[in-house]
Design a protein around this motif. Structure first.
Motif, PDB file in Angstrom:
ATOM      1  N   GLY A 114       0.813  -1.216   0.000  1.00 39.04           N
ATOM      2  CA  GLY A 114       0.000   0.000   0.000  1.00 39.04           C
ATOM      3  C   GLY A 114       0.845   1.264   0.000  1.00 39.04           C
ATOM      4  O   GLY A 114       0.471   2.270  -0.603  1.00 39.04           O
ATOM      5  N   VAL A 115       1.992   1.221   0.662  1.00 41.20           N
ATOM      6  CA  VAL A 115       2.856   2.407   0.693  1.00 41.20           C
ATOM      7  C   VAL A 115       3.444   2.658  -0.697  1.00 41.20           C
ATOM      8  O   VAL A 115       3.472   3.792  -1.183  1.00 41.20           O
ATOM      9  CB  VAL A 115       3.981   2.245   1.750  1.00 41.20           C
ATOM     10  CG1 VAL A 115       4.886   3.461   1.757  1.00 41.20           C
ATOM     11  CG2 VAL A 115       3.382   2.016   3.127  1.00 41.20           C
ATOM     12  N   LEU A 116       3.874   1.583  -1.333  1.00 38.38           N
ATOM     13  CA  LEU A 116       4.411   1.760  -2.682  1.00 38.38           C
ATOM     14  C   LEU A 116       3.318   2.211  -3.649  1.00 38.38           C
ATOM     15  O   LEU A 116       3.595   2.924  -4.609  1.00 38.38           O
ATOM     16  CB  LEU A 116       5.051   0.459  -3.182  1.00 38.38           C
ATOM     17  CG  LEU A 116       6.349   0.060  -2.480  1.00 38.38           C
ATOM     18  CD1 LEU A 116       6.919  -1.192  -3.113  1.00 38.38           C
ATOM     19  CD2 LEU A 116       7.376   1.188  -2.532  1.00 38.38           C
ATOM     20  N   GLU A 117       2.095   1.810  -3.366  1.00 40.97           N
ATOM     21  CA  GLU A 117       1.009   2.226  -4.249  1.00 40.97           C
ATOM     22  C   GLU A 117       0.809   3.744  -4.203  1.00 40.97           C
ATOM     23  O   GLU A 117       0.491   4.369  -5.221  1.00 40.97           O
ATOM     24  CB  GLU A 117      -0.292   1.501  -3.881  1.00 40.97           C
ATOM     25  CG  GLU A 117      -1.365   1.714  -4.930  1.00 40.97           C
ATOM     26  CD  GLU A 117      -2.637   0.902  -4.681  1.00 40.97           C
ATOM     27  OE1 GLU A 117      -2.585  -0.055  -3.881  1.00 40.97           O
ATOM     28  OE2 GLU A 117      -3.664   1.258  -5.287  1.00 40.97           O
ATOM     29  N   LEU A 118       1.020   4.348  -3.035  1.00 35.22           N
ATOM     30  CA  LEU A 118       0.943   5.811  -2.948  1.00 35.22           C
ATOM     31  C   LEU A 118       1.950   6.436  -3.903  1.00 35.22           C
ATOM     32  O   LEU A 118       1.653   7.362  -4.657  1.00 35.22           O
ATOM     33  CB  LEU A 118       1.280   6.295  -1.530  1.00 35.22           C
ATOM     34  CG  LEU A 118       0.444   5.818  -0.354  1.00 35.22           C
ATOM     35  CD1 LEU A 118       1.090   6.293   0.944  1.00 35.22           C
ATOM     36  CD2 LEU A 118      -0.972   6.359  -0.473  1.00 35.22           C
ATOM     37  N   LEU A 119       3.160   5.901  -3.821  1.00 34.50           N
ATOM     38  CA  LEU A 119       4.251   6.447  -4.624  1.00 34.50           C
ATOM     39  C   LEU A 119       3.952   6.307  -6.113  1.00 34.50           C
ATOM     40  O   LEU A 119       4.056   7.277  -6.880  1.00 34.50           O
ATOM     41  CB  LEU A 119       5.548   5.696  -4.265  1.00 34.50           C
ATOM     42  CG  LEU A 119       6.777   6.004  -5.099  1.00 34.50           C
ATOM     43  CD1 LEU A 119       7.269   7.414  -4.823  1.00 34.50           C
ATOM     44  CD2 LEU A 119       7.910   5.007  -4.804  1.00 34.50           C
ATOM     45  N   VAL A 120       3.593   5.100  -6.513  1.00 32.43           N
ATOM     46  CA  VAL A 120       3.371   4.847  -7.941  1.00 32.43           C
ATOM     47  C   VAL A 120       2.171   5.660  -8.438  1.00 32.43           C
ATOM     48  O   VAL A 120       2.208   6.231  -9.529  1.00 32.43           O
ATOM     49  CB  VAL A 120       3.188   3.332  -8.203  1.00 32.43           C
ATOM     50  CG1 VAL A 120       2.830   3.068  -9.649  1.00 32.43           C
ATOM     51  CG2 VAL A 120       4.466   2.588  -7.835  1.00 32.43           C
TER      52      VAL A 120
END
Ligand SMILES: Nc1ncnc2c1ncn2[C@@H]1O[C@H](COP(=O)(O)OP(=O)(O)O)[C@@H](O)[C@H]1O
Ligand SMILES: [Mg+2]
Length: 361
Positions: free
Chosen positions: A252-258
């Protein structure tokens, strides 16, 4: 292999290539180590192979077909769209060697492309093929391999144009040598795979004679969010492990970034809000590097868990490269888009909104 930072593709994926070679029954162009079908499998995944290039498989097929034909392949696109990676994979699969490469730049000279001399031998014995030091173009012709030419359009026009006669006649003249050694004819398997960035002025300045010797393929950023997210997760995990940082990364954290990268890259959010696009590239490669930096930060200075706050601490560096205007654009994104999502969805988006305090003023 494990004690070098980045082995070439044919070493990194030696096992996949060996398996493909042992089972490949499909027809193969002269001088190729694998059939076009097996090359596609190597790049796009299937059988023993992991997918390496995410995107348009038809583009990959066309690229392979170009290389089997008479013209060179020029991969063009924004920085960080995996042009170099694709060219490396193709050279590894087709020629078994991705290191026969010219890294183009303002200072690239003819010597670095064609050949130079061992001056001690040259002075002692005069010009001979023994005194000749082959550069990548010479090697490609002599051994029937692909020449990789990176950032072709960053080279001076006269250096680019060295390729014209070789690509059309498939021979190179070595005027210093005599007799049969004066002409080096290409062995089957020779071709050129070049890359060019659209951000460099160059592509339009390429001579039309040279353009005609290439088929152009434009590589675009990854279309699907899920594909891009998978890639960023996989690549950042690999890089973090390589740099000794073993930590938990929540998808979920990487999804924010992407998601933020994709919104800014397009100048439009998934909800349809229009944004001012930063001049910075916002490429997948750049997202991987933010994820890696944030991960290292979390590992060494934090609680070994990547949080939205760590992303905030490293985002500005990725955005603030080309123009001082980009930072206000990133701020605006937080104040409008991230705020709206934090109110609507809460959770990680709320934490992400709080991370705006790390953006420089
Ligand atoms: N479509 C894609 N498929 C796989 N990896 C990609 C893709 N787009 C970007 N990447 C990532 O970006 C990295 C850098 O790409 P690179 O080949 O150096 O880009 P370019 O030469 O276009 O500037 C790759 O190693 C990979 O991690
Ligand atoms: Mg490149």
């Amino acid at each position: 292999m494990s004690d070098v930072l980045r082995p070439p593709a044919e070493v990194l994926h030696a096992q996949e290539l060996a398996e493909l070679r042992s089972t490949d029954q499909a027809p193969r162009p002269p001088g190729w180590q694998l059939s076009p079908r097996a090359v596609r499998t190597f790049v796009c995944g299937g059988g023993p192979c992991q997918r390496k290039f995410y995107g348009d498989d038809v583009l990959v097929e066309r690229a392979i077909i170009t290389l089997a034909g008479n013209r060179g392949l020029l991969l063009v696109g924004e920085p960080g769209t995996a042009k170099s990676m694709l060219s490396e994979l193709l050279a590894a699969a087709i020629s078994g060697d991705s290191t026969n490469t010219v890294q183009g730049g303002a200072g690239t000279s003819e010597d670095q492309v064609k050949y130079s001399w061992n001056y001690a031998l040259l002075l002692a014995e005069g010009p001979s093929s023994k005194a000749l030091v082959a550069a990548p173009l010479y090697v490609a012709l002599q051994r029937g391999r692909l020449l990789r030419f990176e950032e072709l359009t960053r080279c001076a026009p006269e250096i680019q144009d060295l390729l014209i006669s070789v690509m059309s006649d498939k021979v190179m003249l070595v005027p210093e040598l005599e007799g049969g050694e004066r002409l080096l004819s290409a062995r089957p398997g020779f071709n050129v795979v070049a890359t060019a960035n659209l951000r460099d002025r160059g592509v339009h300045e390429m001579s039309s004679a040279l353009k005609r010797r290439f088929n152009f393929e434009t590589v675009h950023p990854i279309a699907e969010l899920q594909d891009e997210l998978d890639l960023v997760r996989r690549e950042s995990a690999r890089l973090l492990t390589e740099s000794g940082a073993d930590l938990e990364v929540e998808e979920g954290v990487l999804e924010l970034l992407v998601t933020a990268f994709r919104d800014l890259r397009r100048g439009q959010t998934v909800e349809g809000t229009q944004l001012e696009r930063p001049q910075a590239v916002m490429s997948t490669a750049e997202a991987v590097s933010v994820a890696q930096a944030a991960g290292l930060d979390a590992f060494y200075f934090g609680q070994r868990q990547l949080t939205p706050e760590h992303l905030g601490r490293h985002l500005a560096g990725a955005v603030q490269k080309d123009s001082p205007e980009d930072l206000p654009r990133l701020r605006h994104y937080f104040e409008v888009v991230v705020r709206e999502r934090s109110q609507r969805r809460g959770g990680l988006w709320k934490q992400f909104l709080a991370a705006r305090k790390w953006l420089p003023l």
